[in-house]
Design a protein around this motif. Sequence first.
Motif, PDB file in Angstrom:
ATOM      1  N   LEU A  87      -4.656 -11.312  -5.043  1.00  0.00           N
ATOM      2  CA  LEU A  87      -5.045 -10.472  -3.909  1.00  0.00           C
ATOM      3  C   LEU A  87      -4.373  -9.106  -3.997  1.00  0.00           C
ATOM      4  O   LEU A  87      -5.009  -8.067  -3.774  1.00  0.00           O
ATOM      5  N   ILE A  88      -3.093  -9.099  -4.340  1.00  0.00           N
ATOM      6  CA  ILE A  88      -2.355  -7.840  -4.490  1.00  0.00           C
ATOM      7  C   ILE A  88      -2.950  -7.002  -5.613  1.00  0.00           C
ATOM      8  O   ILE A  88      -3.186  -5.792  -5.454  1.00  0.00           O
ATOM      9  N   ALA A  89      -3.214  -7.615  -6.749  1.00  0.00           N
ATOM     10  CA  ALA A  89      -3.780  -6.887  -7.893  1.00  0.00           C
ATOM     11  C   ALA A  89      -5.130  -6.281  -7.546  1.00  0.00           C
ATOM     12  O   ALA A  89      -5.438  -5.146  -7.949  1.00  0.00           O
ATOM     13  N   ALA A  90      -5.938  -7.006  -6.798  1.00  0.00           N
ATOM     14  CA  ALA A  90      -7.264  -6.497  -6.416  1.00  0.00           C
ATOM     15  C   ALA A  90      -7.136  -5.258  -5.529  1.00  0.00           C
ATOM     16  O   ALA A  90      -7.881  -4.281  -5.696  1.00  0.00           O
ATOM     17  N   LYS A  91      -6.193  -5.277  -4.583  1.00  0.00           N
ATOM     18  CA  LYS A  91      -6.006  -4.124  -3.706  1.00  0.00           C
ATOM     19  C   LYS A  91      -5.458  -2.927  -4.462  1.00  0.00           C
ATOM     20  O   LYS A  91      -5.879  -1.789  -4.234  1.00  0.00           O
ATOM     21  N   LEU A  92      -4.540  -3.174  -5.402  1.00  0.00           N
ATOM     22  CA  LEU A  92      -3.985  -2.066  -6.176  1.00  0.00           C
ATOM     23  C   LEU A  92      -5.047  -1.446  -7.084  1.00  0.00           C
ATOM     24  O   LEU A  92      -5.058  -0.225  -7.295  1.00  0.00           O
ATOM     25  N   GLN A  93      -5.937  -2.244  -7.616  1.00  0.00           N
ATOM     26  CA  GLN A  93      -7.038  -1.698  -8.413  1.00  0.00           C
ATOM     27  C   GLN A  93      -7.935  -0.822  -7.556  1.00  0.00           C
ATOM     28  O   GLN A  93      -8.407   0.232  -8.000  1.00  0.00           O
ATOM     29  N   GLN A  94      -8.151  -1.235  -6.333  1.00  0.00           N
ATOM     30  CA  GLN A  94      -8.951  -0.442  -5.401  1.00  0.00           C
ATOM     31  C   GLN A  94      -8.272   0.902  -5.123  1.00  0.00           C
ATOM     32  O   GLN A  94      -8.931   1.950  -5.101  1.00  0.00           O
ATOM     33  N   VAL A  95      -6.960   0.868  -4.920  1.00  0.00           N
ATOM     34  CA  VAL A  95      -6.201   2.098  -4.665  1.00  0.00           C
ATOM     35  C   VAL A  95      -6.247   3.013  -5.883  1.00  0.00           C
ATOM     36  O   VAL A  95      -6.447   4.228  -5.766  1.00  0.00           O
ATOM     37  N   GLU A  96      -6.071   2.440  -7.069  1.00  0.00           N
ATOM     38  CA  GLU A  96      -6.063   3.235  -8.300  1.00  0.00           C
ATOM     39  C   GLU A  96      -7.373   3.981  -8.499  1.00  0.00           C
ATOM     40  O   GLU A  96      -7.386   5.145  -8.917  1.00  0.00           O
ATOM     41  N   LYS A  97      -8.504   3.347  -8.209  1.00  0.00           N
ATOM     42  CA  LYS A  97      -9.806   3.966  -8.402  1.00  0.00           C
ATOM     43  C   LYS A  97     -10.002   5.190  -7.512  1.00  0.00           C
ATOM     44  O   LYS A  97     -10.745   6.106  -7.872  1.00  0.00           O
ATOM     45  N   CYS A  98      -9.339   5.194  -6.378  1.00  0.00           N
ATOM     46  CA  CYS A  98      -9.558   6.247  -5.376  1.00  0.00           C
ATOM     47  C   CYS A  98      -8.518   7.359  -5.418  1.00  0.00           C
ATOM     48  O   CYS A  98      -8.586   8.286  -4.601  1.00  0.00           O
ATOM     49  N   HIS A  99      -7.561   7.266  -6.356  1.00  0.00           N
ATOM     50  CA  HIS A  99      -6.471   8.234  -6.361  1.00  0.00           C
ATOM     51  C   HIS A  99      -6.199   8.789  -7.757  1.00  0.00           C
ATOM     52  O   HIS A  99      -6.451   8.119  -8.760  1.00  0.00           O
ATOM     53  N   ALA A 100      -5.653   9.984  -7.772  1.00  0.00           N
ATOM     54  CA  ALA A 100      -5.185  10.600  -9.008  1.00  0.00           C
ATOM     55  C   ALA A 100      -3.711  10.248  -9.224  1.00  0.00           C
ATOM     56  O   ALA A 100      -2.966  10.027  -8.265  1.00  0.00           O
ATOM     57  N   TYR A 101      -3.311  10.175 -10.496  1.00  0.00           N
ATOM     58  CA  TYR A 101      -1.915  10.004 -10.890  1.00  0.00           C
ATOM     59  C   TYR A 101      -1.306   8.715 -10.310  1.00  0.00           C
ATOM     60  O   TYR A 101      -0.187   8.703  -9.804  1.00  0.00           O
ATOM     61  N   PHE A 102      -2.036   7.640 -10.400  1.00  0.00           N
ATOM     62  CA  PHE A 102      -1.546   6.351  -9.929  1.00  0.00           C
ATOM     63  C   PHE A 102      -0.301   5.948 -10.721  1.00  0.00           C
ATOM     64  O   PHE A 102      -0.212   6.192 -11.929  1.00  0.00           O
ATOM     65  N   VAL A 103       0.675   5.320 -10.050  1.00  0.00           N
ATOM     66  CA  VAL A 103       1.957   4.978 -10.671  1.00  0.00           C
ATOM     67  C   VAL A 103       2.164   3.465 -10.613  1.00  0.00           C
ATOM     68  O   VAL A 103       2.791   2.944  -9.681  1.00  0.00           O
ATOM     69  N   PRO A 104       1.662   2.714 -11.581  1.00  0.00           N
ATOM     70  CA  PRO A 104       1.807   1.252 -11.529  1.00  0.00           C
ATOM     71  C   PRO A 104       3.249   0.781 -11.664  1.00  0.00           C
ATOM     72  O   PRO A 104       3.610  -0.282 -11.149  1.00  0.00           O
ATOM     73  N   GLU A 105       4.101   1.580 -12.343  1.00  0.00           N
ATOM     74  CA  GLU A 105       5.478   1.144 -12.583  1.00  0.00           C
ATOM     75  C   GLU A 105       6.220   0.837 -11.290  1.00  0.00           C
ATOM     76  O   GLU A 105       7.086  -0.047 -11.252  1.00  0.00           O
ATOM     77  N   HIS A 106       5.911   1.568 -10.235  1.00  0.00           N
ATOM     78  CA  HIS A 106       6.577   1.329  -8.960  1.00  0.00           C
ATOM     79  C   HIS A 106       5.683   0.584  -7.982  1.00  0.00           C
ATOM     80  O   HIS A 106       6.151  -0.246  -7.209  1.00  0.00           O
ATOM     81  N   CYS A 107       4.401   0.877  -8.034  1.00  0.00           N
ATOM     82  CA  CYS A 107       3.486   0.261  -7.077  1.00  0.00           C
ATOM     83  C   CYS A 107       3.382  -1.242  -7.285  1.00  0.00           C
ATOM     84  O   CYS A 107       3.079  -1.985  -6.347  1.00  0.00           O
ATOM     85  N   GLU A 108       3.640  -1.704  -8.480  1.00  0.00           N
ATOM     86  CA  GLU A 108       3.504  -3.131  -8.771  1.00  0.00           C
ATOM     87  C   GLU A 108       4.792  -3.923  -8.529  1.00  0.00           C
ATOM     88  O   GLU A 108       4.914  -5.064  -8.935  1.00  0.00           O
ATOM     89  N   ASN A 109       5.750  -3.284  -7.842  1.00  0.00           N
ATOM     90  CA  ASN A 109       6.980  -3.984  -7.460  1.00  0.00           C
ATOM     91  C   ASN A 109       6.950  -4.287  -5.961  1.00  0.00           C
ATOM     92  O   ASN A 109       6.671  -3.395  -5.165  1.00  0.00           O
ATOM     93  N   PRO A 110       7.222  -5.529  -5.543  1.00  0.00           N
ATOM     94  CA  PRO A 110       7.185  -5.881  -4.125  1.00  0.00           C
ATOM     95  C   PRO A 110       8.218  -5.034  -3.346  1.00  0.00           C
ATOM     96  O   PRO A 110       9.110  -4.447  -3.960  1.00  0.00           O
ATOM     97  N   VAL A 111       8.086  -4.902  -2.009  1.00  0.00           N
ATOM     98  CA  VAL A 111       7.489  -5.846  -1.072  1.00  0.00           C
ATOM     99  C   VAL A 111       6.097  -5.362  -0.659  1.00  0.00           C
ATOM    100  O   VAL A 111       5.865  -4.164  -0.510  1.00  0.00           O
ATOM    101  N   TYR A 112       5.165  -6.327  -0.405  1.00  0.00           N
ATOM    102  CA  TYR A 112       3.826  -6.016   0.054  1.00  0.00           C
ATOM    103  C   TYR A 112       3.593  -6.629   1.431  1.00  0.00           C
ATOM    104  O   TYR A 112       4.124  -7.687   1.744  1.00  0.00           O
ATOM    105  N   TYR A 113       2.780  -5.923   2.213  1.00  0.00           N
ATOM    106  CA  TYR A 113       2.379  -6.448   3.512  1.00  0.00           C
ATOM    107  C   TYR A 113       0.863  -6.429   3.634  1.00  0.00           C
ATOM    108  O   TYR A 113       0.189  -5.554   3.072  1.00  0.00           O
TER     109      TYR A 113
END
Length: 344
Positions: free
Chosen positions: A172-198
């Motif tokens: 579920l988290i990965a799906a939402k982050l993929q959605q965010v990445e598609k809509c934004h420039a300069y996505f930063v997975p190194e930090h975005c993929e570290n918890p905490v998530y709500y």
Amino acid sequence: MGLSSRFTIRYEATPALLELLTQTTLGTNGARYRHLDTKQRISEAEDPLFLSVEKDGKVQGNVTFCRRKTHWYVRYFAFSGQKQASKNGQHADRARSRLKQEIAHFYQEVFDGNYGEAPETLYAYIDPKNERSKWMAEQFGFRTEAHLVTQTFSRVKPKAQASVRKLTDEELIAAKLQQVEKCHAYFVPEHCENPVYYGMFSETNELIAFAKITQANWVIERLPGTLGGMLTKIVPFIPGLRKIIQPNNHRFVVPEAVCVQDNDPVLLSRFFEGILHQENQHVLLWWIDRRESLWREAKHSVNWGMLHKLTSQTPVDVVVLRKNWLQLDELNSKPIFVAGWDMV
């Protein structure tokens, strides 16, 4: 012309560098603050390069580059003190000219791939009122290509929201982050993929809001706004307000990758309040591109709280240096993704 002996390039932070960065006060004549999490943040930096001016074992100045493949992020532009003007004006001008030439050549070497994978851009976030950072950007050819807003959200007694809870479902988290990445420039997975998530869930258990958060801790020397100096001194004595602002140990939540169904301001407000309640905090600082549709829908509809009413919204410029100015990228058409780590 390469870098002279005045410069040192490192790939790990030294104790002397940490000493400089932990003691650096950031901001302008308006808001002024000092990070209390600097050592932890530096340890979290992804593939860093530290360009420092050092003398007698002391670090006099530093610029840190987070080497994010095609987009390098510039952070920790810090100096130990104001350089004193030389009595010999011509000598000072020559020294500044040489310094500028060396750094400009270093940037060219970066773009040539001499310090890792060759990026297409270098980018940084600067307060447009910060003269030193503004000078740095202008002198070396950085251009302002986007603007952020610093949006506060505060509650003296944040209410529990039963529909808001921490997320651990990796799919579920990965799906939402993929959605965010598609809509934004300069996505930063190194930090975005570290918890905490709500997440926030509907009555049918549908995910209707999502965010990743970072906890931050600052010393606030001065709040923004005309009355910021006076306000900083009196808030410890004002009931309610002293819960929201604690100048000597100001803790807050920084959200990123925020998604809300239908950009609904009511859901956004409940979501943020639920996060504050669960994190036992009173303040949330959200740095976001002004082009972001969610913020544009919510900015006049959400009750942002007491802190929003008392302080001004601090603007932030997104400045970019490009290898090829004729080659624009997704930043031209998409809001930039702002990682919480980048701001704290």
